[in-house]
Scaffold this active site. Sequence first.
Site, PDB file in Angstrom:
ATOM      1  N   GLN A  33      34.292   5.050  56.318  1.00  0.00           N
ATOM      2  CA  GLN A  33      34.561   4.389  55.040  1.00  0.00           C
ATOM      3  C   GLN A  33      35.418   3.136  55.290  1.00  0.00           C
ATOM      4  OE1 GLN A  33      35.130   8.173  54.977  1.00  0.00           O
ATOM      5  NE2 GLN A  33      32.945   8.005  54.757  1.00  0.00           N
ATOM      6  N   LYS A  84      31.460  -0.948  61.588  1.00  0.00           N
ATOM      7  CA  LYS A  84      32.345  -0.186  62.484  1.00  0.00           C
ATOM      8  C   LYS A  84      31.552   0.447  63.623  1.00  0.00           C
ATOM      9  CE  LYS A  84      33.512   2.302  58.931  1.00  0.00           C
ATOM     10  NZ  LYS A  84      32.897   1.580  57.823  1.00  0.00           N
ATOM     11  N   ASP A 122      31.032   0.114  55.485  1.00  0.00           N
ATOM     12  CA  ASP A 122      29.825  -0.569  55.969  1.00  0.00           C
ATOM     13  C   ASP A 122      30.112  -1.947  56.561  1.00  0.00           C
ATOM     14  OD1 ASP A 122      28.440   1.623  54.991  1.00  0.00           O
ATOM     15  OD2 ASP A 122      28.206   0.702  53.017  1.00  0.00           O
ATOM     16  N   GLY A 137      27.861   6.376  57.331  1.00  0.00           N
ATOM     17  CA  GLY A 137      26.591   6.019  57.962  1.00  0.00           C
ATOM     18  C   GLY A 137      26.867   4.825  58.862  1.00  0.00           C
ATOM     19  N   HIS A 138      26.973   5.078  60.164  1.00  0.00           N
ATOM     20  CA  HIS A 138      27.331   4.018  61.117  1.00  0.00           C
ATOM     21  C   HIS A 138      26.096   3.667  61.934  1.00  0.00           C
ATOM     22  CE1 HIS A 138      31.812   5.375  60.918  1.00  0.00           C
ATOM     23  NE2 HIS A 138      31.307   5.040  59.751  1.00  0.00           N
TER      24      HIS A 138
HETATM   25  P1  GDP Z   1      29.494   0.895  59.288  1.00  0.00           P
HETATM   26  O1  GDP Z   1      29.342   2.005  58.296  1.00  0.00           O
HETATM   27  O2  GDP Z   1      30.780   0.170  59.141  1.00  0.00           O
HETATM   28  O3  GDP Z   1      29.247   1.325  60.708  1.00  0.00           O
HETATM   29  O4  GDP Z   1      28.357  -0.157  58.931  1.00  0.00           O
HETATM   30  P2  GDP Z   1      26.820   0.163  58.539  1.00  0.00           P
HETATM   31  O5  GDP Z   1      26.106   0.592  59.762  1.00  0.00           O
HETATM   32  O6  GDP Z   1      26.749   1.052  57.356  1.00  0.00           O
HETATM   33  O7  GDP Z   1      26.360  -1.258  58.022  1.00  0.00           O
HETATM   34  C1  GDP Z   1      26.433  -2.381  58.825  1.00  0.00           C
HETATM   35  C2  GDP Z   1      25.004  -2.929  59.004  1.00  0.00           C
HETATM   36  O8  GDP Z   1      25.073  -4.238  59.496  1.00  0.00           O
HETATM   37  C3  GDP Z   1      24.177  -2.149  60.001  1.00  0.00           C
HETATM   38  O9  GDP Z   1      22.841  -2.177  59.591  1.00  0.00           O
HETATM   39  C4  GDP Z   1      24.350  -2.936  61.300  1.00  0.00           C
HETATM   40  O10 GDP Z   1      23.246  -2.800  62.175  1.00  0.00           O
HETATM   41  C5  GDP Z   1      24.442  -4.336  60.775  1.00  0.00           C
HETATM   42  N1  GDP Z   1      25.281  -5.271  61.536  1.00  0.00           N
HETATM   43  C6  GDP Z   1      26.468  -5.053  62.153  1.00  0.00           C
HETATM   44  N2  GDP Z   1      26.970  -6.216  62.641  1.00  0.00           N
HETATM   45  C7  GDP Z   1      26.081  -7.185  62.303  1.00  0.00           C
HETATM   46  C8  GDP Z   1      26.056  -8.608  62.467  1.00  0.00           C
HETATM   47  O11 GDP Z   1      26.965  -9.220  63.015  1.00  0.00           O
HETATM   48  N3  GDP Z   1      24.962  -9.268  61.959  1.00  0.00           N
HETATM   49  C9  GDP Z   1      23.940  -8.617  61.315  1.00  0.00           C
HETATM   50  N4  GDP Z   1      22.935  -9.334  60.835  1.00  0.00           N
HETATM   51  N5  GDP Z   1      23.952  -7.293  61.135  1.00  0.00           N
HETATM   52  C10 GDP Z   1      25.006  -6.590  61.607  1.00  0.00           C
HETATM   53  P1  IMO Z   2      30.861   4.177  56.099  1.00  0.00           P
HETATM   54  O1  IMO Z   2      31.649   5.012  57.081  1.00  0.00           O
HETATM   55  C1  IMO Z   2      30.424   2.770  51.998  1.00  0.00           C
HETATM   56  C2  IMO Z   2      31.669   5.523  48.822  1.00  0.00           C
HETATM   57  C3  IMO Z   2      30.601   6.105  47.910  1.00  0.00           C
HETATM   58  C4  IMO Z   2      31.391   6.295  46.632  1.00  0.00           C
HETATM   59  C5  IMO Z   2      32.763   6.720  47.148  1.00  0.00           C
HETATM   60  C6  IMO Z   2      32.984   8.220  47.149  1.00  0.00           C
HETATM   61  O2  IMO Z   2      29.405   4.126  56.412  1.00  0.00           O
HETATM   62  O3  IMO Z   2      31.485   2.853  55.909  1.00  0.00           O
HETATM   63  P2  IMO Z   2      32.081  10.276  48.585  1.00  0.00           P
HETATM   64  O4  IMO Z   2      30.690  10.682  48.949  1.00  0.00           O
HETATM   65  O5  IMO Z   2      32.964  10.029  49.746  1.00  0.00           O
HETATM   66  O6  IMO Z   2      32.687  11.196  47.575  1.00  0.00           O
HETATM   67  O7  IMO Z   2      31.901   8.848  47.805  1.00  0.00           O
HETATM   68  O8  IMO Z   2      32.865   6.218  48.468  1.00  0.00           O
HETATM   69  N1  IMO Z   2      31.452   5.754  50.273  1.00  0.00           N
HETATM   70  C7  IMO Z   2      31.073   4.791  51.122  1.00  0.00           C
HETATM   71  N2  IMO Z   2      30.750   3.504  50.905  1.00  0.00           N
HETATM   72  N3  IMO Z   2      30.438   3.264  53.256  1.00  0.00           N
HETATM   73  C8  IMO Z   2      30.787   4.547  53.499  1.00  0.00           C
HETATM   74  O9  IMO Z   2      30.949   5.036  54.745  1.00  0.00           O
HETATM   75  C9  IMO Z   2      31.087   5.391  52.398  1.00  0.00           C
HETATM   76  N4  IMO Z   2      31.446   6.687  52.270  1.00  0.00           N
HETATM   77  C10 IMO Z   2      31.673   6.886  50.961  1.00  0.00           C
HETATM   78  O10 IMO Z   2      29.529   5.209  47.756  1.00  0.00           O
HETATM   79  O11 IMO Z   2      31.545   5.052  45.986  1.00  0.00           O
HETATM   80 MG    MG Z   3      28.057   2.621  56.751  1.00  0.00          MG
END
Ligand code: GDP
Ligand code: IMO
Ligand code: MG
Length: 462
Positions: A233, A22, A19, A49-50
């Site tokens: 991840q 990416k 999270d 979840g991107h």
């Molecule tokens: P990922 O799994 O690495 O793609 O990240 P996620 O989407 O799960 O979580 C990142 C969250 O931060 C998302 O809700 C993005 O919209 C948000 N985000 C990404 N870059 C920034 C930033 O520079 N500032 C803020 N406030 N939000 C950001």
């Molecule tokens: P993105 O790509 C954050 C965590 C779960 C749990 C562990 C194992 O959005 O960054 P699993 O379902 O893979 O068996 O869970 O890994 N986990 C993540 N945490 N971002 C993710 O993906 C994750 N994918 C799995 O919360 O601790």
């Molecule tokens: Mg994510």
Amino acid sequence: MKKKKRSKITPVIGLQWGDEGKGKGVARIASKLSKNDLIVRFQGGNNAGHTIWHKGKPYVFKLIPSGVFGKAQIHLGAGMVINPGALLQETKTIPKNISFLNRISISPHAVLTLPTHILLDSVSEQKKGKKKIGSTGKGISPSYTDLIMRKALRVGDIFHNDFKQKYDKLSLEHKKMLSKIFQYKVKNKELKENEEKFWHGIKFLRKLSVINSAKLTERTLKNGRKIIAEGAQGTLLDLRFGNYPFVTSSHTIASGIGTGLGLAPSSIGGSIGIFKAYTTKVGEGPFPTELGGLKSAVWCRDKNFSHEKEKFYNLDPNSKNEFEQGIALRRLGFEIGAVTGRLRRTGWLDIPLLKYAININNATKLVLTKLDVLNGFKIIKVCTGYIINNKKTAEIPFDLSRENIKCVYKSFPVWKGKLSDYGGKLPKEALRYVKFLEKTLRAEIIYVGTGAEEHHVVERYW
Ligand code: GDP
Ligand code: IMO
Ligand code: MG
């Protein structure tokens, strides 16, 4: 004959516990790619979840690479696990004016997640009780387990006449496991909905272009085109080099690209490492810089403490109470899981973990995200090292869970007002923080995230 220069694949990898942003990073790069370039996922499944913001709207991608709004080709690689129903569902979230079915392909080697894998995941987690991992419950671990056990069904199998027979056999085996090992009796209707979604998904998969990841990536590199490998991840969740057993079941680090796409190591270039200006973690396991420590871990584990309920809590980023400060960080950063809606645990930036991740991924360029979330803090902290057994170290131990770790912190004053008040430049306090990180981590931060949307960045060396 003049040969085209062979290019290398660029990994985009999360340097923390996932999270990190990416999705936004890949979407930004994708907007600069052409139709002969390629964006690939090489591991993981719909546990990812991107989030990207496109024309003012948020989209969460779980299986489809985040570059789908660009022009480049997109590929779901051999190292992935695919829930066909979830993939079909995800395609429906993409706006009608974005044509992507002519640009998307999938590997025949990618593993299929069956409805019974999902059930096995949740039932086995429940049985673990206090020892649970905090899985996303998407069936990821059981799907990869079947691959290792050499009995998985893969995308290539769906084109053969015996697919239904094989499906029934594996599904029955799972039901027997559920009953014999976990004393869980599958109820008749329990799987019905997911099975219907699965078979609709299979129909959809049969219409997609199926191509060996090794062949596709090799051809693209030979033609001198660019390939972006979108990690899912984060490094600390890598099956082998993460904080085992609190990890996912795939290889999330840059070298996972080798087996995830069938590419030799020499084809993998320096990575772009993405990290937040603080740290978050979803699920169980040790987290040295967690604000509020164990209290926070327990709070975030409890399903009764939703993001909504936290709204009644004091929102003070400068609270003397670290637990409250952690809640403020979570609420300001909107830190709730994009897949499960769970509260993300929050803490300060951890330099030992980052250094470990940068080395392991050969991250030659860095992206710092969510700096804007620190608006309103007076002081922020960074963990520069650990004290373990009375000794100071900057190295992370074999197993974070086994050690009694005390963090050594360095404090930084925060800018006044908001980053957005500074006309696209970084205020001097932010710049000091960024330069400290570059010096300590020995890599350039190519851009700093100042908001969720694609243009919310301050470019440095882009
Ligand atoms: P990922 O799994 O690495 O793609 O990240 P996620 O989407 O799960 O979580 C990142 C969250 O931060 C998302 O809700 C993005 O919209 C948000 N985000 C990404 N870059 C920034 C930033 O520079 N500032 C803020 N406030 N939000 C950001
Ligand atoms: P993105 O790509 C954050 C965590 C779960 C749990 C562990 C194992 O959005 O960054 P699993 O379902 O893979 O068996 O869970 O890994 N986990 C993540 N945490 N971002 C993710 O993906 C994750 N994918 C799995 O919360 O601790
Ligand atoms: Mg994510």
